[in-house]
Design a protein around this motif. Structure first.
Motif, mmCIF file in Angstrom:
data_model
loop_
_atom_site.group_PDB
_atom_site.id
_atom_site.type_symbol
_atom_site.label_atom_id
_atom_site.label_comp_id
_atom_site.label_asym_id
_atom_site.label_seq_id
_atom_site.Cartn_x
_atom_site.Cartn_y
_atom_site.Cartn_z
ATOM 1 N N ASP A 56 16.315 51.940 50.108
ATOM 2 C CA ASP A 56 17.483 52.649 50.637
ATOM 3 C C ASP A 56 18.486 51.670 51.249
ATOM 4 N N ALA A 60 22.267 51.010 50.099
ATOM 5 C CA ALA A 60 23.360 51.160 51.059
ATOM 6 C C ALA A 60 24.234 49.917 51.086
ATOM 7 N N CYS A 61 23.609 48.758 51.130
ATOM 8 C CA CYS A 61 24.396 47.521 51.185
ATOM 9 C C CYS A 61 25.101 47.238 49.861
ATOM 10 N N ALA A 63 26.395 49.598 48.022
ATOM 11 C CA ALA A 63 27.572 50.467 48.098
ATOM 12 C C ALA A 63 28.626 49.863 49.027
ATOM 13 N N VAL A 64 28.181 49.265 50.120
ATOM 14 C CA VAL A 64 29.114 48.611 51.042
ATOM 15 C C VAL A 64 29.821 47.462 50.335
ATOM 16 N N THR A 67 32.678 48.614 48.177
ATOM 17 C CA THR A 67 33.742 49.372 48.840
ATOM 18 C C THR A 67 34.784 48.416 49.404
ATOM 19 N N ARG A 81 31.931 56.734 49.651
ATOM 20 C CA ARG A 81 30.869 55.784 49.306
ATOM 21 C C ARG A 81 30.302 55.135 50.573
ATOM 22 N N TRP A 82 31.187 54.749 51.486
ATOM 23 C CA TRP A 82 30.714 54.115 52.718
ATOM 24 C C TRP A 82 29.918 55.137 53.551
ATOM 25 N N ALA A 85 26.554 55.321 52.133
ATOM 26 C CA ALA A 85 25.791 54.131 52.519
ATOM 27 C C ALA A 85 25.265 54.276 53.947
ATOM 28 N N LEU A 106 26.739 50.515 60.066
ATOM 29 C CA LEU A 106 27.419 51.141 58.939
ATOM 30 C C LEU A 106 28.103 52.448 59.334
ATOM 31 N N CYS A 135 24.676 43.919 56.828
ATOM 32 C CA CYS A 135 24.140 43.949 55.466
ATOM 33 C C CYS A 135 23.723 42.535 55.019
#
Length: 138
Positions: A56, A60-61, A63-64, A67, A81-82, A85, A106, A135
């Protein structure tokens, strides 16, 4: 003269009762269904491969990293998206508390944008820097 052939009436078959077949089918369906639900439930428990907190955090990172903007007016997809994340990081932190600081980092830029409806300013820039650093440090 010969008698004409007279057809003999066929005996009418007794009506078959199909309820035993329906009951057996129902019981088999319930047992198989309960088995499938049980297997899915066991497979989704805390030790399941799908509940890996590290996966996960990686998602998440990722997606970061993809972005570029959280501008809620022009780049709404980036904001969503953020936010996703941040939710993934929160899920990871729920499973493994060591990810709580990442989840908080985040979430901070999302909170600032929701409060100000703007993705700019020194507070926002500092929150973005902390989030990206979190991240990188994971």
């Amino acid at each position: 003269m010969a008698q004409p052939y007279m057809a003999q009436p066929h005996p009418v078959p007794s009506p078959r009762h199909r309820w035993p077949l329906a009951v057996v089918a129902l019981v088999v369906g319930l047992v198989v269904g309960a088995g499938v639900v049980g297997l899915v439930w066991i497979g989704s428990g805390p030790g399941a491969a799908g509940s890996d907190a590290a996966a996960d955090v990686d998602a998440a990172c990722a997606a970061v990293a993809r972005t570029t903007s959280l501008d809620p007016v022009d780049k709404h997809a980036g904001f969503q998206r953020w936010g996703a994340a941040a939710q993934l990081a929160a899920a990871a932190a729920e499973q493994e508390p060591r990810y709580q600081s990442l989840a908080d980092a985040l979430k901070a830029p999302v909170d600032i944008v929701m409060q100000n409806f703007a993705a700019k300013g020194p507070e926002f820039d500092a929150a973005m820097t902390r989030a990206r650093a979190a991240c990188d440090d994971r």
